[in-house]
Design an enzyme around this catalytic site. Structure first.
Site, PDB file in Angstrom:
ATOM      1  N   MET A   1       0.813  -1.204   0.000  1.00  0.00           N
ATOM      2  CA  MET A   1       0.000   0.000   0.000  1.00  0.00           C
ATOM      3  C   MET A   1       0.849   1.258   0.000  1.00  0.00           C
ATOM      4  SD  MET A   1      -3.171  -0.732   2.494  1.00  0.00           S
ATOM      5  CE  MET A   1      -2.128  -1.065   3.883  1.00  0.00           C
ATOM      6  N   CYS A   2       2.112   1.141   0.222  1.00  0.00           N
ATOM      7  CA  CYS A   2       2.979   2.316   0.315  1.00  0.00           C
ATOM      8  C   CYS A   2       4.240   2.065  -0.507  1.00  0.00           C
ATOM      9  CB  CYS A   2       3.378   2.594   1.763  1.00  0.00           C
ATOM     10  SG  CYS A   2       2.008   2.645   2.942  1.00  0.00           S
ATOM     11  N   THR A   3       4.947   3.142  -0.783  1.00  0.00           N
ATOM     12  CA  THR A   3       6.205   3.050  -1.523  1.00  0.00           C
ATOM     13  C   THR A   3       7.225   3.963  -0.886  1.00  0.00           C
ATOM     14  OG1 THR A   3       4.957   2.667  -3.574  1.00  0.00           O
ATOM     15  CG2 THR A   3       7.280   3.261  -3.790  1.00  0.00           C
TER      16      THR A   3
END
Length: 325
Positions: A1-3
């Site tokens: 869900m994140c980078t």
């Protein structure tokens, strides 16, 4: 869900940028500045780890239950990202001091100045992370990335009840599933294909990893500070997930709500809201971080927040309590 990406400038300084993707678009996010010398504990009652913070820090708390992102006064930055494969092990079998998943990153920022220090201290897997559920019902299963002013980087994952540390200056990108060793293997294929020929375009974590890796290695190491910052912001924005996009059957896919950028050398920390489009920042040098100084906070969901330096808007407050099961 994140980078998360870790960028080297043309003057051999470093900048970490990340996106926070989450299914709850109303998620409470708050900026906090903590002084050194704070008496801390793991937050889960009997058997909790205890420590006194060696370094002051600026962090973003989610739901005022977990330190999700931040940087300390030594220039160590940390990012907490979702990892569905996380498995922290049975506390009774591990028989080690306990720490809330919401306190795990804060422990790192409180205690270590460099990635190497943190990796060495964690090498024998000294803590048991206790997880729970976020207020929206999502499981709080995460892995951590650390980066520092020297250009060092490490990824910390609990898989199969044991801590695995991936420690290398080359580990500059991190997303979500699968586990980091598998992400590296998948990305090895895309390195052979070459980004100028084709890159995967979905919002899946492995595809974002490939695109972020290509963008980062293709970006010019810029010497001008403002331009280098712009490069990091543009790369993190380019890999963000549009607001309103999510898949309830795939927890690794969710809308980007905000982004942070940490300048390790300058100890400046930026926050870029999607819902309230503005970029604002704080310099750790502007705060009293001495032992006994008050913690300060600023709510980040206020649409009236201006852009620019917001150090003067932060108010004294009692620190939040970490997530418990």
């Amino acid at each position: 869900m994140c980078t998360r990406i870790f960028y080297e400038t043309g003057t051999s300084t470093y900048i970490t940028g990340r996106s926070m993707d989450w299914r709850d678009v109303t998620m409470e996010s708050d900026l906090w500045v903590f002084p050194r010398g704070m008496a801390r504990n793991g937050g889960v009652g009997e058997g909790s780890a205890t420590w006194t913070s060696k370094y002051g820090s600026v962090i973003v708390a989610i739901y005022n239950l977990a330190t999700s992102d931040g940087m300390n006064e030594a220039g160590l930055a940390g990012n907490m990202l979702y990892l569905v494969e996380s498995s922290y092990g049975d506390p009774a079998e591990r028989n080690k001091p306990l720490i809330s998943v919401g306190a795990w990153l804060q422990y790192m920022l409180d205690n270590f100045a460099t990635v190497a220090e943190a990796a060495e201290a964690m090498a024998d897997d000294p803590l048991t992370v206790i997880t729970g559920e976020a207020p929206n019902g999502a499981p709080a299963t995460v892995h951590l990335a650390l980066s520092d002013a020297s250009g060092d980087s490490a990824i910390f994952e609990f898989v199969g009840g044991k801590l695995t540390i991936h420690h290398s200056r080359d580990y500059k990108v991190m997303t979500n599933s699968p586990t980091y060793d598998q992400q590296l293997a998948i990305n090895g294929y895309w390195n052979l294909v070459g980004g100028k020929s084709f890159l995967p375009g979905t919002v899946n974590a492995a595809d974002r990893f490939a695109r972020a890796s290509y963008n980062l290695k293709s970006a010019t190491p810029l010497k001008d500070r403002r331009a280098a910052l712009a490069s990091v912001f543009s790369q993190v924005r380019a890999i963000s997930t549009p607001l309103g996009m999510s898949d309830p059957e795939k927890p690794n896919i969710a809308s980007t709500l905000w982004r942070t950028v940490a300048e390790h050398e300058h100890r400046r920390y930026y926050f870029d809201s999607v819902i309230n489009p503005s970029v604002f920042w704080v310099d750790l040098a502007d705060f009293d971080l001495s032992e006994g100084a008050p913690a300060k906070t600023l709510g980040l969901n206020d649409p009236a927040l201006p852009g620019g330096d917001v150090a003067g808007l932060m108010k004294e407050a009692a620190p939040f309590e970490f997530l418990v099961p």
